[in-house]
Design an enzyme around this catalytic site. Sequence first.
Site, short mmCIF file in Angstrom:
data_model
loop_
_atom_site.label_atom_id
_atom_site.label_comp_id
_atom_site.label_asym_id
_atom_site.label_seq_id
_atom_site.Cartn_x
_atom_site.Cartn_y
_atom_site.Cartn_z
N THR A 149 0.82 -1.21 0.00
CA THR A 149 0.00 0.00 0.00
C THR A 149 0.86 1.26 0.00
OG1 THR A 149 -1.47 1.28 1.43
CG2 THR A 149 -0.11 -0.33 2.52
N ASP A 150 0.29 2.36 -0.50
CA ASP A 150 1.00 3.65 -0.41
C ASP A 150 1.04 4.16 1.03
OD1 ASP A 150 -1.70 4.31 -0.15
OD2 ASP A 150 -1.70 5.84 -1.74
N GLU A 151 0.23 3.55 1.91
CA GLU A 151 0.16 4.05 3.30
C GLU A 151 1.47 3.86 4.04
OE1 GLU A 151 -3.54 3.20 5.31
OE2 GLU A 151 -4.62 3.06 3.42
N TYR B 15 -1.89 -0.77 10.89
CA TYR B 15 -2.03 -1.43 9.58
C TYR B 15 -0.84 -1.11 8.69
CZ TYR B 15 -3.35 -1.84 4.66
OH TYR B 15 -3.34 -2.11 3.31
N LYS C 57 2.22 -3.50 7.17
CA LYS C 57 2.50 -3.65 5.73
C LYS C 57 3.94 -3.24 5.44
CE LYS C 57 0.03 -4.77 2.87
NZ LYS C 57 -0.37 -6.14 2.38
N ASN D 285 -8.08 1.39 -3.49
CA ASN D 285 -8.87 0.74 -4.56
C ASN D 285 -10.35 0.93 -4.31
OD1 ASN D 285 -7.22 -2.14 -5.90
ND2 ASN D 285 -6.21 -0.47 -4.86
N LYS E 233 -15.15 -0.11 4.14
CA LYS E 233 -14.32 0.91 3.51
C LYS E 233 -15.21 2.02 2.97
CE LYS E 233 -10.65 -1.69 4.14
NZ LYS E 233 -10.35 -2.85 3.35
P1 NAD Z 1 -9.68 -7.65 2.03
O1 NAD Z 1 -9.70 -7.35 3.49
O2 NAD Z 1 -10.90 -7.40 1.22
O3 NAD Z 1 -9.30 -9.18 1.81
C1 NAD Z 1 -8.26 -9.81 2.50
C2 NAD Z 1 -8.38 -11.31 2.27
O4 NAD Z 1 -7.27 -11.94 2.94
C3 NAD Z 1 -9.65 -11.92 2.86
O5 NAD Z 1 -10.22 -12.81 1.93
C4 NAD Z 1 -9.16 -12.65 4.10
O6 NAD Z 1 -9.97 -13.78 4.44
C5 NAD Z 1 -7.75 -13.04 3.70
N1 NAD Z 1 -6.86 -13.23 4.84
C6 NAD Z 1 -6.64 -12.36 5.87
N2 NAD Z 1 -5.78 -12.89 6.74
C7 NAD Z 1 -5.44 -14.12 6.25
C8 NAD Z 1 -4.59 -15.16 6.71
N3 NAD Z 1 -3.92 -15.05 7.87
N4 NAD Z 1 -4.46 -16.27 5.95
C9 NAD Z 1 -5.14 -16.41 4.78
N5 NAD Z 1 -5.99 -15.47 4.32
C10 NAD Z 1 -6.13 -14.34 5.04
O7 NAD Z 1 -8.44 -6.87 1.46
P2 NAD Z 1 -8.22 -6.20 0.03
O8 NAD Z 1 -8.78 -4.83 0.06
O9 NAD Z 1 -8.62 -7.14 -1.02
O10 NAD Z 1 -6.64 -6.03 0.04
C11 NAD Z 1 -5.78 -7.04 -0.51
C12 NAD Z 1 -4.34 -6.61 -0.35
O11 NAD Z 1 -4.15 -5.34 -0.97
C13 NAD Z 1 -3.92 -6.43 1.11
O12 NAD Z 1 -2.60 -6.93 1.23
C14 NAD Z 1 -3.93 -4.93 1.31
O13 NAD Z 1 -3.00 -4.53 2.29
C15 NAD Z 1 -3.57 -4.43 -0.06
N6 NAD Z 1 -4.07 -3.09 -0.39
C16 NAD Z 1 -5.41 -2.84 -0.41
C17 NAD Z 1 -5.88 -1.58 -0.75
C18 NAD Z 1 -7.34 -1.27 -0.82
O14 NAD Z 1 -7.70 -0.10 -1.10
N7 NAD Z 1 -8.24 -2.19 -0.61
C19 NAD Z 1 -4.96 -0.56 -1.06
C20 NAD Z 1 -3.60 -0.85 -1.00
C21 NAD Z 1 -3.17 -2.13 -0.70
P1 TYD Z 2 -10.84 3.73 4.09
O1 TYD Z 2 -11.77 3.30 3.01
O2 TYD Z 2 -10.98 3.13 5.44
O3 TYD Z 2 -9.37 3.53 3.51
P2 TYD Z 2 -7.94 4.04 4.13
O4 TYD Z 2 -8.12 4.37 5.55
O5 TYD Z 2 -7.10 2.84 3.93
O6 TYD Z 2 -7.53 5.20 3.28
O7 TYD Z 2 -10.97 5.31 4.24
C1 TYD Z 2 -10.80 6.19 3.15
C2 TYD Z 2 -10.92 7.61 3.67
O8 TYD Z 2 -12.27 7.82 4.10
C3 TYD Z 2 -10.05 7.87 4.89
O9 TYD Z 2 -9.59 9.21 4.82
C4 TYD Z 2 -11.00 7.71 6.07
C5 TYD Z 2 -12.32 8.17 5.49
N1 TYD Z 2 -13.53 7.52 6.03
C6 TYD Z 2 -14.62 8.32 6.44
O10 TYD Z 2 -14.58 9.55 6.39
N2 TYD Z 2 -15.74 7.68 6.89
C7 TYD Z 2 -15.83 6.32 6.97
O11 TYD Z 2 -16.87 5.79 7.43
C8 TYD Z 2 -14.71 5.53 6.55
C9 TYD Z 2 -14.75 4.03 6.63
C10 TYD Z 2 -13.58 6.18 6.08
#
Ligand code: NAD
Ligand code: TYD
Length: 353
Positions: A133-135, A158, A162, A188, A197
């Site tokens: 992640t960019d975080e 978190y 990462k 995403n 999210k």
């Molecule tokens: P998500 O929370 O929707 O899904 C995570 C999946 O991993 C789930 O299916 C969960 O059951 C599985 N999982 C968790 N712990 C596990 C373990 N110990 N063993 C096996 N499976 C396990 O997450 P996502 O949004 O699909 O994100 C996927 C990846 O992308 C993550 O590594 C996250 O850090 C990274 N990422 C996500 C975003 C975003 O905006 N969603 C942005 C940047 C990076």
């Molecule tokens: P989120 O989807 O949790 O992703 P991340 O924290 O990884 O960026 O949050 C996106 C942005 O939205 C973040 O600035 C927090 C804000 N946010 C709200 O304002 N209200 C909400 O209910 C949630 C879940 C997030």
Amino acid sequence: MRSKNLMVTGGCGFIGTNFICYLLEKPGFSGRIINVDKLTYAGNPENLEGVEERYSGRYVFQKADICDAEAIKAIFTEYQVDAICHFAAESHVDRSIKNPESFIHSNIVGTFNLLEIARAGGSRFELFHHISTDEVYGSLGPEGLFTEETPYRPNSPYSASKAASDHLVRAYHETFGLPTTISNCSNNYGPYQFPEKLIPLIIMNAVEWKPLPVYGDGKNVRDWLYVTDHCEAIWTIMQAGERGGTYNIGGDSEMENIAIVEMICDMLDGIIPPPDGRSRRDLITFVTDRPGHDRRYAIDFSKLNKSLGWRPQESFQTGLRKTIQWYLDHRVWCERIETGEYRQWLKEHYGQG
Ligand code: NAD
Ligand code: TYD
């Protein structure tokens, strides 16, 4: 990569589900996907219902925890895994603030286990692609972009977990010569995202005329990446990215949270006009800010663009419209989540049952 046995971890989550569907349809990929997922609250096997039958012999699901080294080793051996694309993680910042422990286990120890198993695979093992992640870079001021050279300054449990996993992946390349690639992407959005999210939470609440919680002043900025663009970038890097390299992936779509919430309200009002002339914007509720809330993320993806030719195809307008329509067309999916554990968490978090 084209005809290999690819282990995808976390394939029942949001991005993993999209990636598996994307790759099985990709003409350039004829290999087999072994989806390894523990099925936490965020893992939904229904996302991939029917895939095993549709792509006979090319997809298999194995329920396992990446922290369970023996179980993962057995799967790795049984399916003669050539490469790993590692999505599995605890992924929600708010949960990491309330309960960081599972983030340390899954994100750090789990990644370590996978790296050890990949390393034991010896010279036949071809690639460990790590999704990050960019975080990890921390928070930006009003100007500037994250590049691959930006120092790591994670602010939440978190992002710290990462960052630790990124460092391990990098170290396994430098120390053991493990073929690795890392991608650090921005936020995403798209189909199958768990409604904790921002975007799916706001869509689902707005459909049901529930309050729309906006943290702080709503002016935090994220750089939104449509999930299919992300999948395309991952596959591009896996095929042609420099081994040991890191690539930033961004959506070229910086938005303030409040602007997104207003866009969702306006689009939904257009699709399902409120009966009494009200606006869903009336549901916007400013709530207490998240502790350590990063102000702004924005990605410079010029390395990926210049070296491998990738750039996002979706604009935020078109991507958001598709996403809203997907949630409207999948009410049963939403309802099944709403009646599960997520409900309980929402209750604890927002007092909303
Ligand atoms: P998500 O929370 O929707 O899904 C995570 C999946 O991993 C789930 O299916 C969960 O059951 C599985 N999982 C968790 N712990 C596990 C373990 N110990 N063993 C096996 N499976 C396990 O997450 P996502 O949004 O699909 O994100 C996927 C990846 O992308 C993550 O590594 C996250 O850090 C990274 N990422 C996500 C975003 C975003 O905006 N969603 C942005 C940047 C990076
Ligand atoms: P989120 O989807 O949790 O992703 P991340 O924290 O990884 O960026 O949050 C996106 C942005 O939205 C973040 O600035 C927090 C804000 N946010 C709200 O304002 N209200 C909400 O209910 C949630 C879940 C997030």
